[in-house]
Scaffold this motif. Structure first.
Motif, PDB file in Angstrom:
ATOM      1  N   MET A   1      29.520  -4.831   6.797  1.00 52.57           N
ATOM      2  CA  MET A   1      27.885  -4.858   6.640  1.00 52.57           C
ATOM      3  C   MET A   1      27.315  -3.563   6.674  1.00 52.57           C
ATOM      4  O   MET A   1      26.587  -3.304   5.884  1.00 52.57           O
ATOM      5  CB  MET A   1      27.542  -5.520   7.968  1.00 52.57           C
ATOM      6  CG  MET A   1      25.977  -6.000   7.648  1.00 52.57           C
ATOM      7  SD  MET A   1      25.529  -7.287   8.942  1.00 52.57           S
ATOM      8  CE  MET A   1      23.761  -7.205   8.955  1.00 52.57           C
ATOM      9  N   TYR A   2      27.751  -2.471   7.705  1.00 48.48           N
ATOM     10  CA  TYR A   2      26.997  -1.435   7.966  1.00 48.48           C
ATOM     11  C   TYR A   2      27.892  -0.228   7.514  1.00 48.48           C
ATOM     12  O   TYR A   2      29.290  -0.510   7.417  1.00 48.48           O
ATOM     13  CB  TYR A   2      26.703  -1.083   9.410  1.00 48.48           C
ATOM     14  CG  TYR A   2      25.618  -2.087  10.037  1.00 48.48           C
ATOM     15  CD1 TYR A   2      24.186  -1.827   9.752  1.00 48.48           C
ATOM     16  CD2 TYR A   2      25.949  -2.988  10.849  1.00 48.48           C
ATOM     17  CE1 TYR A   2      23.306  -2.616  10.306  1.00 48.48           C
ATOM     18  CE2 TYR A   2      25.127  -3.865  11.709  1.00 48.48           C
ATOM     19  CZ  TYR A   2      23.769  -3.763  11.212  1.00 48.48           C
ATOM     20  OH  TYR A   2      22.773  -4.442  11.821  1.00 48.48           O
ATOM     21  N   GLU A   3      27.419   0.754   6.853  1.00 50.39           N
ATOM     22  CA  GLU A   3      28.216   1.846   6.260  1.00 50.39           C
ATOM     23  C   GLU A   3      27.793   2.989   6.882  1.00 50.39           C
ATOM     24  O   GLU A   3      26.582   3.176   7.270  1.00 50.39           O
ATOM     25  CB  GLU A   3      28.170   1.944   4.749  1.00 50.39           C
ATOM     26  CG  GLU A   3      28.845   0.900   3.951  1.00 50.39           C
ATOM     27  CD  GLU A   3      28.848   0.954   2.556  1.00 50.39           C
ATOM     28  OE1 GLU A   3      28.543   2.066   2.249  1.00 50.39           O
ATOM     29  OE2 GLU A   3      28.648   0.067   1.691  1.00 50.39           O
ATOM     30  N   ASP A   4      28.395   3.811   7.203  1.00 51.93           N
ATOM     31  CA  ASP A   4      28.283   5.344   7.854  1.00 51.93           C
ATOM     32  C   ASP A   4      27.191   5.948   6.872  1.00 51.93           C
ATOM     33  O   ASP A   4      27.266   6.025   5.715  1.00 51.93           O
ATOM     34  CB  ASP A   4      29.409   6.245   7.987  1.00 51.93           C
ATOM     35  CG  ASP A   4      30.390   5.706   8.956  1.00 51.93           C
ATOM     36  OD1 ASP A   4      30.041   4.655   9.674  1.00 51.93           O
ATOM     37  OD2 ASP A   4      31.629   6.640   9.247  1.00 51.93           O
ATOM     38  N   LYS A   5      26.085   6.581   7.696  1.00 55.52           N
ATOM     39  CA  LYS A   5      25.224   7.252   6.856  1.00 55.52           C
ATOM     40  C   LYS A   5      25.285   8.639   7.488  1.00 55.52           C
ATOM     41  O   LYS A   5      25.332   8.946   8.565  1.00 55.52           O
ATOM     42  CB  LYS A   5      23.834   6.693   7.345  1.00 55.52           C
ATOM     43  CG  LYS A   5      23.384   5.500   6.350  1.00 55.52           C
ATOM     44  CD  LYS A   5      22.106   4.976   6.913  1.00 55.52           C
ATOM     45  CE  LYS A   5      21.551   3.669   6.569  1.00 55.52           C
ATOM     46  NZ  LYS A   5      20.213   3.247   6.738  1.00 55.52           N
ATOM     47  N   THR A   6      24.807   9.662   6.480  1.00 55.41           N
ATOM     48  CA  THR A   6      24.541  11.055   6.862  1.00 55.41           C
ATOM     49  C   THR A   6      23.167  11.506   6.902  1.00 55.41           C
ATOM     50  O   THR A   6      22.373  11.154   6.004  1.00 55.41           O
ATOM     51  CB  THR A   6      25.270  11.863   5.890  1.00 55.41           C
ATOM     52  OG1 THR A   6      26.801  11.706   5.661  1.00 55.41           O
ATOM     53  CG2 THR A   6      25.261  13.482   6.112  1.00 55.41           C
ATOM     54  N   LEU A   7      22.906  11.716   7.985  1.00 53.93           N
ATOM     55  CA  LEU A   7      21.502  11.984   8.325  1.00 53.93           C
ATOM     56  C   LEU A   7      21.489  13.572   8.677  1.00 53.93           C
ATOM     57  O   LEU A   7      22.348  14.241   8.923  1.00 53.93           O
ATOM     58  CB  LEU A   7      21.035  11.314   9.376  1.00 53.93           C
ATOM     59  CG  LEU A   7      21.020   9.776   9.548  1.00 53.93           C
ATOM     60  CD1 LEU A   7      20.515   9.218  10.826  1.00 53.93           C
ATOM     61  CD2 LEU A   7      20.043   9.236   8.375  1.00 53.93           C
ATOM     62  N   VAL A   8      20.167  14.155   8.586  1.00 55.46           N
ATOM     63  CA  VAL A   8      19.926  15.450   8.931  1.00 55.46           C
ATOM     64  C   VAL A   8      18.965  15.606  10.182  1.00 55.46           C
ATOM     65  O   VAL A   8      17.981  14.678  10.479  1.00 55.46           O
ATOM     66  CB  VAL A   8      18.910  16.291   7.677  1.00 55.46           C
ATOM     67  CG1 VAL A   8      18.585  17.585   7.864  1.00 55.46           C
ATOM     68  CG2 VAL A   8      19.964  16.215   6.423  1.00 55.46           C
TER      69      VAL A   8
END
Length: 96
Positions: A1-8
């Motif tokens: 359901m959730y996937e890793d996200k790259t944030l700043v």
């Protein structure tokens, strides 16, 4: 359901990963905003808000009502309530 996200990170500008597990945790707690800071910047901010370190807790001497040994407790003992050393308190808690 959730996937890793790259944030700043808004403080240092470095990228960090908002993992699927963290996203699930946020959703379970009802948090609607994604984190804006990486872990090191969050830790640095928490330390600054807390004045760096916690002040030492004031401790008070007492006599254990069960075994009679000297004890040190993080509250001011009162005459109308028994105080127990760590060992006796743990023993009483285990007994229920």
């Amino acid at each position: 359901m959730y996937e890793d996200k790259t944030l700043v990170c808004k403080d240092c500008g470095n990228e960090f990963v908002f993992t699927a597990g963290e996203q699930e945790f946020y959703a379970e707690r009802g948090f609607v905003n994604e984190p804006q800071r990486c872990k090191p910047c969050r830790d640095k901010r928490k330390a600054a808000m807390n004045g760096g370190e916690r002040p030492a807790r004031e401790m008070f001497p007492a006599i254990c009502a069960s075994c009679g040994k000297e004890a040190v407790v993080p509250f001011r003992p009162r005459e109308d309530r028994p105080v127990y050393c760590s060992e006796c308190f743990a023993k009483m808690k285990a007994e229920g």
